[in-house]
Design an enzyme around this catalytic site. Sequence first.
Site, PDB file in Angstrom:
ATOM      1  N   ASP A 178      -6.067  -5.990   9.131  1.00 26.50           N
ATOM      2  CA  ASP A 178      -7.391  -5.380   8.939  1.00 26.50           C
ATOM      3  C   ASP A 178      -8.423  -6.378   8.407  1.00 26.50           C
ATOM      4  OD1 ASP A 178      -6.134  -5.579   6.502  1.00 26.50           O
ATOM      5  OD2 ASP A 178      -6.679  -3.591   5.794  1.00 26.50           O
TER       6      ASP A 178
ATOM      7  N   LYS B 128       0.814  -1.234   0.000  1.00 25.47           N
ATOM      8  CA  LYS B 128       0.000   0.000   0.000  1.00 25.47           C
ATOM      9  C   LYS B 128       0.839   1.273   0.000  1.00 25.47           C
ATOM     10  CE  LYS B 128      -3.652  -2.307   2.637  1.00 25.47           C
ATOM     11  NZ  LYS B 128      -4.504  -2.237   3.824  1.00 25.47           N
TER      12      LYS B 128
END
Length: 892
Positions: A632, A596
């Site tokens: 997550d 990311k």
Amino acid sequence: KVCRQLLIQYFFWLYTRCWNIVDKYLYHMRLSEENLMDVSRRFRREMDKGLGRDTNLTASVKMLPTFVRSTPDGTESGDFLALDLGGTNFRILLVKVSGNGKQNVEMENQIYVIPETLMRGSGTELFDHITECLANFMEKMGIKEKKLPLGFTFSFPCRQTKLDEFYSGSGFRDEMRSIQTASFFLCILVYQDFDIDIVAVINDTVGTMMTCGYDDHHCEIGLIVGTGTNACYMEEMRNLELVEGDEGRMCVNMEWGAFGDDGSLEDLRTDFDREIDAGSLNPGKQLFEKMISGMYMGELVRIILVKMAREGLVFQGHTTPDLLVTGHFKTSYVSDIENKEGLVCAEQVLRGLGLDPSAEDCVAVQRVCEIVSTRAAHLCAATLAAVLRQIRDNKAAERLRTTIGVDGSVYKNHPQFARRLHKMVRLLVPDCDVRFLRSEDGSGKGAAMVTAVAHRLAEQHAERQRVLDALRLSREQLLEVKRRMEGEMKKGLARDTHESATVKMLPTYVQSTPDGSERGDFLALDLGGTNFRVLLVRVRSGKRRSVEMHNKIYAIPQEMMQGTGEEMLMHTVIIFCVHPGPSLSIFQGILLKWTKGFKATGCEGEDVAVLLKDAIHRTEEFDLDVVAVVNDTVGTMMTCGYEDHLCEVGLIVGTGTNACYMEEMRNVELVEGDEGLMCVNMEWGAFGDCGELDDFCTEFDRAVDECSTNPGKQRFEKMISGMYLGEIVRNVLLDFTAKGLLFRGKLSERLKTRGIFETKFLSQIESDRLALRQVRSILQHLGLISSTCDDSILVKEVCTVVARRAAQLCGAGLAAVVDKIRNNRGLQELSITVGVDGTLYKLHPHFSTVLKETLRDLAPQCTVTLVQSEDGSGKGAALITAVACRLKEGKK
């Protein structure tokens, strides 16, 4: 000087006297600007009726679809045949079109006569004759051996069902009405020594628009004012209810000559109009045309002069046999009488009709001609104004810039018609910048241009689909992706093959989902993007079972994302220290690699729980223990599991993508123990890093991977997630533009910029509520100022294909997961819930639908419910901590 002055005064008196007489007599033919605005509004209502499926039958303006979907863009090239049938003669043309920036059209043609017997005979005999002439022409041109596309101009009202298929509404005789273009084609096939491909059948009005459109790409309206009158324009497909589909544009043949056939112009028609209609071949039909066109203009003047003579207003009350004969006052006389030598011409015309006109008679006749032709021009302007407003409203433009291609003898030959038309159009629609462009051979050249455009579109469509087909996955390919994912999952779970597996199947040590008895206050720190959050979560059990959260969001500067891990965590902790909490036990989390966009050094391979705790201690402000390090994806599963106890799978499809699920402990060989379950963090974004997806990757995927911060890594993620989809689309658009398939081959500097096409644009462009003009506004934001409607359609198609593939790949991966759970438990049927989070899944209008369809198809024995997670990463971390505390208390 005195004589000259007296002469001027005399002529002034003469004109004033004669004009007053004529103006008073023809008062009802002189239309005010207010009258014309009213006509324009009436015509707009008729347009709406003609466009509507339910109202078309009763509409006088039929708004016929032509299936012409694009105007020329200047890249057309090749040799084309054109056949122009619209009168007692017909023409065959060989048209050579040169593209590649050198727009040039060369034409050779020959005229053939249609015998009277064939005009009134059968349609089959007529087309047999045309075919013989076509064979003769091809032989003469030496092109008999070539298979050339042919465009057919058929200048009669007809209903089209395709670009190359029509049914005649009127013509030489009734038998023609059922003739279909296919019949014409069959006639040609009788001659086995040559072959022709009929590409397009068009109306001459459409031909006019297309001819002018080749020279001026703003041309989107065609107008004919000659023997007859008609107009066409490019209408938005969403408004054209007679044809399936709502994207793009299509040329509409208005057949506006019939405006008023339903009585909507009755208050504006005069006794002269009624008389001319009563004496016509089609009483009650084409009433608007009878007020405008060249077939009737001269006759209208004749009828007026006869009535004025009988009332003693001209010719001293005398008429002649010639003046009383229908058709003896030709429309060409009107043009001649209104030119610079008008009075001389008027005298010659009147003497030719056996009259002995005075100067007053000549002036009066000239004024009659002016009033008749001015009314025609102004009525034409009123209806054109309605068309211009329709196009402007379609584009939601404050100001419209457009071009009208015009043909016809009245427009071209009458000395004042064009000027009056132009002036009144600009008065009626001052917010439209209109250019009028005269067409040169609209019916012949136009047919060739329609054919050239259709040919270009067909070739471009084939090339575009060839490229896009590489991004389309078949069911067999998706099943293969699922099978390979299952293989990598097994490798990741096994101790001996774990190292070589691309899907790492990492144990999370989360051994239970929430059961509802969790309670307490917990802190959560959510780090996973360009921002991070600190949360205080209060979990209540029992009758007041609930989760209450308080949080605050903080930005992570780009330099810290790319700097050292110590700097980034210190920044995190300085913010975090305003939220002190209880002291708890420590769990371990080794960071395998950043994704990311994170590249902070000194973190990969380290225990992030220890790193965070050390950073907390360095602040010397407060002390905390870290109970759980949570991915997550696991947090998403736990959040949904709190509400739905069937939830055993977590899925993230946002900036990145990942999945987790509850695996049988006996299969998790990296952890001791065989009893119970453990959540496995798949890290499936790396699927394909060892070549498992090479045969599904396209040149665009490879380009995106090579320019990324981690080439060769996270290959599955780069085909699915929001961080990369926009870049895949951008690369496809670059390829199409380089091949001349998009934006007329012209790139903008902004589109060359990596990352400029954001994934949010995919969601916006694919929104069902977004009109193509809004897609165009996105393209203009990217510097593509001159993008067309066709460009917008293609960009939308590219976005659809790329996003659909992403959803299907995600569905194939998820099918492998749920089938694995089903097989683990030896079940024929499995009911399970998947908790999902991520901006792409939540915001893209079709992603979730395609994912669900794919999942149902590839895992038919699993009934899967997908539930959107609300704050899976933050709330999920707290719930995992709560579950860990509950399990710890249970052991005590």
